[in-house]
Scaffold this motif. Sequence first.
Motif, PDB file in Angstrom:
ATOM      1  N   MET B  60      17.632 -29.670 -52.717  1.00 43.16           N
ATOM      2  CA  MET B  60      17.392 -29.258 -54.103  1.00 43.16           C
ATOM      3  C   MET B  60      16.887 -27.813 -54.116  1.00 43.16           C
ATOM      4  SD  MET B  60      18.125 -31.859 -55.993  1.00 43.16           S
ATOM      5  CE  MET B  60      17.327 -31.505 -57.559  1.00 43.16           C
ATOM      6  N   SER B  61      17.551 -26.970 -54.872  1.00 42.53           N
ATOM      7  CA  SER B  61      17.216 -25.528 -54.849  1.00 42.53           C
ATOM      8  C   SER B  61      15.790 -25.273 -55.293  1.00 42.53           C
ATOM      9  CB  SER B  61      18.142 -24.741 -55.776  1.00 42.53           C
ATOM     10  OG  SER B  61      19.459 -25.002 -55.477  1.00 42.53           O
ATOM     11  N   PHE B  62      15.392 -25.897 -56.383  1.00 44.95           N
ATOM     12  CA  PHE B  62      14.065 -25.615 -56.929  1.00 44.95           C
ATOM     13  C   PHE B  62      12.983 -25.926 -55.900  1.00 44.95           C
ATOM     14  CE2 PHE B  62      10.931 -24.809 -60.049  1.00 44.95           C
ATOM     15  CZ  PHE B  62       9.972 -25.823 -60.015  1.00 44.95           C
ATOM     16  N   GLY B 284      16.752 -40.417 -51.263  1.00 47.62           N
ATOM     17  CA  GLY B 284      17.068 -40.070 -52.648  1.00 47.62           C
ATOM     18  C   GLY B 284      17.646 -38.674 -52.761  1.00 47.62           C
ATOM     19  N   PHE B 285      17.444 -38.050 -53.887  1.00 46.35           N
ATOM     20  CA  PHE B 285      18.083 -36.753 -54.084  1.00 46.35           C
ATOM     21  C   PHE B 285      17.384 -35.643 -53.309  1.00 46.35           C
ATOM     22  CE2 PHE B 285      14.835 -35.204 -56.900  1.00 46.35           C
ATOM     23  CZ  PHE B 285      14.415 -36.297 -57.642  1.00 46.35           C
ATOM     24  N   MET B 286      16.177 -35.906 -52.804  1.00 49.28           N
ATOM     25  CA  MET B 286      15.502 -34.882 -52.016  1.00 49.28           C
ATOM     26  C   MET B 286      16.052 -34.849 -50.591  1.00 49.28           C
ATOM     27  SD  MET B 286      13.195 -33.219 -53.804  1.00 49.28           S
ATOM     28  CE  MET B 286      11.861 -32.652 -52.732  1.00 49.28           C
ATOM     29  N   GLY B 287      16.102 -36.034 -49.947  1.00 49.24           N
ATOM     30  CA  GLY B 287      16.650 -36.114 -48.595  1.00 49.24           C
ATOM     31  C   GLY B 287      15.906 -35.272 -47.570  1.00 49.24           C
ATOM     32  N   GLY B 322       5.081 -31.113 -46.410  1.00 50.75           N
ATOM     33  CA  GLY B 322       5.574 -32.411 -46.873  1.00 50.75           C
ATOM     34  C   GLY B 322       4.988 -32.780 -48.226  1.00 50.75           C
ATOM     35  N   GLN B 323       3.709 -32.465 -48.418  1.00 49.61           N
ATOM     36  CA  GLN B 323       3.075 -32.783 -49.692  1.00 49.61           C
ATOM     37  C   GLN B 323       3.648 -31.919 -50.812  1.00 49.61           C
ATOM     38  OE1 GLN B 323      -1.257 -33.649 -49.531  1.00 49.61           O
ATOM     39  NE2 GLN B 323      -1.077 -33.107 -47.370  1.00 49.61           N
ATOM     40  N   LEU B 324       4.000 -30.680 -50.467  1.00 52.07           N
ATOM     41  CA  LEU B 324       4.612 -29.809 -51.475  1.00 52.07           C
ATOM     42  C   LEU B 324       5.951 -30.393 -51.933  1.00 52.07           C
ATOM     43  CD1 LEU B 324       3.973 -26.276 -49.909  1.00 52.07           C
ATOM     44  CD2 LEU B 324       2.726 -27.363 -51.768  1.00 52.07           C
ATOM     45  N   ALA B 325       6.732 -30.859 -50.957  1.00 49.46           N
ATOM     46  CA  ALA B 325       8.038 -31.451 -51.300  1.00 49.46           C
ATOM     47  C   ALA B 325       7.840 -32.667 -52.197  1.00 49.46           C
ATOM     48  CB  ALA B 325       8.791 -31.824 -50.029  1.00 49.46           C
ATOM     49  N   MET B 329       9.064 -33.235 -56.172  1.00 47.49           N
ATOM     50  CA  MET B 329       9.904 -34.383 -56.499  1.00 47.49           C
ATOM     51  C   MET B 329       9.311 -35.201 -57.645  1.00 47.49           C
ATOM     52  SD  MET B 329      10.969 -37.537 -53.999  1.00 47.49           S
ATOM     53  CE  MET B 329       9.637 -38.686 -54.223  1.00 47.49           C
ATOM     54  N   LEU B 330       8.003 -35.394 -57.615  1.00 40.30           N
ATOM     55  CA  LEU B 330       7.378 -36.290 -58.586  1.00 40.30           C
ATOM     56  C   LEU B 330       7.022 -35.589 -59.890  1.00 40.30           C
ATOM     57  CD1 LEU B 330       4.994 -38.289 -56.254  1.00 40.30           C
ATOM     58  CD2 LEU B 330       7.300 -38.862 -56.988  1.00 40.30           C
ATOM     59  N   ASN B 331       7.064 -34.283 -59.875  1.00 42.63           N
ATOM     60  CA  ASN B 331       6.632 -33.514 -61.033  1.00 42.63           C
ATOM     61  C   ASN B 331       7.763 -32.570 -61.423  1.00 42.63           C
ATOM     62  OD1 ASN B 331       4.905 -32.593 -62.954  1.00 42.63           O
ATOM     63  ND2 ASN B 331       3.514 -31.567 -61.529  1.00 42.63           N
ATOM     64  N   PRO B 332       8.853 -33.152 -61.917  1.00 40.42           N
ATOM     65  CA  PRO B 332      10.056 -32.339 -62.087  1.00 40.42           C
ATOM     66  C   PRO B 332       9.941 -31.356 -63.252  1.00 40.42           C
ATOM     67  CG  PRO B 332      10.429 -34.550 -62.916  1.00 40.42           C
ATOM     68  CD  PRO B 332       9.028 -34.526 -62.376  1.00 40.42           C
TER      69      PRO B 332
END
Lengths: 465, 464
Positions: B60-62, B284-287, B322-325, B329-332
Motif C-alpha cells: 500500500m503506497s500510503f 490482507g491488503f497490507m501483506g 511493525g507498529q507503524l504499519a 492499517m487500522l487508522n485509514p
Amino acid sequence: MYDYLQSNFSHDSSPPFQGVPKTFSRVVDLCSFDPQREGVPPITFLQQVLAVCFYPELLSDENFALDVRQRARRLIQSCEGSSVGCYTPSSGLVYIQHRIAEFITRRDAGVPTDAHSIFICSGFWRTLTMMTKLLSSSEGEPQNGVLVPLPYPHTLAMVLGLAGIRSVPYRLREDTGWAMDLEELQRAIRTARGCCRPMAIFISNPGNPTGHVQNRKSIEEVIKFAAAEKLFLLVNEVDQHSVHGSGIQWVSYKKVLFDMGPKYWEGVQMASFHSLSNGLMGECGLRAGYMELVNVDKEVMIFAETLLNMDISSPVPGQLALDILLNPPQPSEPSYDLYTQVVEQEILTNLATLTENALRAHDFLNSLPGMSCQPAVGGFYVYPRVDLPAEVLERAKAAGVEADVLYCQELLEEQGVCVGAGSENGNTGGEYHLRLDPSSNTPTRKHAHTQTDRHMCHFLMEIKH
Amino acid sequence: MSQHRLVNPLVRNIRALKRGALVRQAVRIEEEIKQGMKKPYNEVIDVSRDNPHATGMKPMSFSRQVIASCIYPELIDSDKMPLDVRERAKTLLECIGGSVGCYSDTIGIPIMRDSVSDFLTRRDEGVPSASGNIFITHGSDHVPTLMQDSGVLTPVPSQDFGNALVASGATAVPYYLDGQQGWRLHTEELQRALRSAREVCDPIALYVINPGDPTGHVQSRESMEEIIRFVYEEKLLLFANEDHQDILIGEGCMFISYKKVLAEMGSPFSDAVELASIHSASKGFMGEGGLHGGYLELVNFDPSVQIEFDRLISLLGLPIIGQLALEVMLNPLQPGEPSYEQYQEEIQHIRETLVHNVTRAFEVLDSLPGISCEPINGGASMFPRLHLPHIAIHQAKEEEKLPDFFYCSRLLEQTGLCVCPGSDLGLPEGTYHIRLCIMTSVDTMEEVLRRLGKFHKQFMKDFS
C-alpha cells in the motif's frame, strides 16, 4: 523490582505519583538504556537507505547520494519479491547472512566464517531464549545446567527459568575489576555436577553489568576450561563496540579460539551473540541481532532453524540495518564523509563522553560514604557496591524486599532517580550493588548524579537518627 | 561427539515440515538455473506460503510513504510526499519518541494501543474496547502463549500452529474441519476432539481461524454462536485468529468478529467466555509479514493472567516499524484527504484481483480430472483436493514420500511451481491436498494455473 520501576515510571515525561508532593518534576531513568531517546542521533546513512528500501520510488530521487541508492537497490533485491514486507527465510535473508559473515571475518583479521552458521534474530534475549530452549532437558531427566557469572545481566534469570534450566553461579572477582577466576570456575563446576547436568557456560564480554573487558589470557583460560569440562560456550558480545577504557582492547572469543590452534578450534562448541540494540548507534527499535554458531552439528542447526521458524525471526528492517551498520560506507564512497561526520562528531564523541562519565561516575561513587566502585572499561553500566547499615537491612526485611531494592525504591520516590538494584543481577549474599548507566551527558543525567549523592547522604543520615 | 543428545526432546518432537524440504529443493533449482542449466521454465514461482509481495502484489503506497518518512524525517519537511503522509508521519514520530530506533514499551506504544481499541470499537459498531486489554505483538504467526503444559484444540487443516504449541510444551489436539462441506466446523467433532483430549492432557483452549486459512471458509453467525456456547459449557478459552478479516471473496459474505457475536449474545456468555483475538498487518491488503506488526485483544481475562502475559512478552522487544504499519492499517484515510482515492483504489484492486484469481482458478480446476476444491469465501489460499491414482500413491510409498509431497516435489522439479503439501497442515493419511496462495497478480496466477494444469494432466496420465 525492575518491573515495578518500569511500570510506575515508563519514561521521563510520565507524571509523578498523584497526590504525593514531590521534590522533582520528572523521573530520570539511569538504569535502562535507550540511546536515541537520550539524544544520541540516529545515523543519516542508515535512515536514508532504509527509507528508500521502504519506498523504492525514491531510487530515482537524486537528492539521495549514489551510494545510498545503490545500497538500497542491492538490499531491495535481496528481499523476497523485492519488498521489505515479505517473510524471509527463518534464519534471515541469505544476502545479509553473507554480509554479517564478511563483517566477522574482517573484525577477526581473517578467521573464516560460514554464512550458514549465522542466525539473524530479533534481539539478543530472544536468540538466547531460543538457544537455551534447544539445550534444555525435558522432565524426568536430570535438569540441564548453565554456569552463569555473578553478577549476571538482569534478564538472564528469567530467560533460563523459562527454559527450565538450572543456573549455577561462578563469582566474578570484584577486587580485580570483576575479572574471571579459574579457581572459582572449577568450584562452580564441582557444585554444578552435584545438582544438575552442566552443559554450558554463559559469559558476557564486555561484562554486563560489570563493564569488565577480558584480556586474551583470560579468554584462553575460559576456553581451556570449557574444553576440559565439555561445556558449550554461550558468549554475549553485544557490547563489543563500546569499549571505552584507555588502552583496552576487545578481542572476540572466536578469534582467540582460532588462534589457539586445531585442538581447540576444531572441538570447542560455541554460540556468540551480537545485537543492534547496544553499541552507541542504539537502534533498539529495529530489533535485530545475530548469533554465530561455531563447531555445531548441521543437525542441531536445523533444529535451531526449526525453532526460529516458529519463534521470532527478525523483522526485515532490522535485518537490513545489520548490513548497514556492520558494513558502513567506505572512504571512496559519497556518503562516507557524512557517515563519518555523524559517527565521529556525534557517536565517537559520545564514546569519549562515556569514557569520561564512567571515570567520573567511578570517582564520584567512590567518594560517597558507603560506596565503592570498580572501574568500568566496557559496556554501559557502572556497578558500585553499597554498604547499607543494619537498620536498612532490617527495614527491608520487614518490608519483604531486598535491601538494595528498598534503597532504589526510596531513591526513586524521594529524588525521582531510577537506578537498578544489584540483587536483580544475582544474589551475592549480603553484598549490595547498584546498577547505573552513565552513558549520556545530558544535563538531566548530570543532575541525577547529584541527586544520587544527596540521597545517599540523606539516607545514611536518616539511619543515624 | 554427537550433539543430538544435547537437543531438547521437545524440540526433537517438532514435526519436520515438508515445506522446508521443498524450499531447499527450490533453492537448488534456482542455483541450477543461474548456472545455465536448461529447464522448461525460467524461474521458480513460490506460492506455498502467503507472501503477497513475492507474488506480484504491491504494498500500500500510503503506508510505505508514511513509514519511509518516519524512518527519514527529512522527508516530512520536503514536498516529495503528499500532505497527509507528512502529517501522519509527524504525529507518529512524536509518539514514538522521535525515531524508529527507540525502544518501544513492552506491550506497545500507548498511542498504538489506543488506535487499536478505537479501530475495534468502530469495527464492532460500538462494542467497547479498552486499550488496557490490547497487547501489540509481532504478528499472528508469533503469538507467545501461556499455554504450556496444556492442551489446545487445533483445527485441521491449519498452518503449522501445532508445531508452535509443541515447541512451547503444549499439546495440539486436532479437530477436523469438514472437507465435504466447505470446511465448516461441527460441534459434534469438537466434542469428540475434547473427549479424546481429556484422555491425554488438560485441554484449556479452543483455537479457531476465521476466515479460515487455508480453507477459505467464513463462519456464519449461527456457527460462531454454537462455538461460543460450546466453550462456555466446557469452560474453555477461545482463541480466535482473525487475520484475514479485511478481504472477503465470497459474494454476500460478511465478516463479524467473535467479540461482536459474543457481546450480542448477552449474559451469561458475554461476561464469562474468555476470548483472545488476534489480527495483524501481515495478511490482507497490507501483506507486510516481514514487518512484524500485530495485536492481541483479551476479553474477560483475569487481570492476574494479563499481568503474567505482560511479563512473558516483556522479553520480546517490539519493533517500532511493525507498529507503524499496524497503525496505518487500522487508522485509514478519510474521504477528502489527498491520498484517500489512491488508497481506496489500491484496496479495490486487491479485492478484484483476488476475486478474479479465484474465478480463474475454479475454471481451470473444473477442467482437470482428479482435482476438486471447496468454495473459497475468504483468506488468501486455495486448498484443492487431489484424487490421486493408486499407482501414484504406491510409487510415492516406494520412494518413502508422503503422496502429496511426492506430487509437490515432482510439480516443482518439472514446472518450477512450488506449492505446499496438505500433510503439513495436519491432515491424516488417506486424503491429499495442496495449498497455494492466491494473493498474486493476475499474470502470476495465469502462469501458476498454466503450470499446474499442464503438470496435473500429465501426472494423471502417467499414473493411470
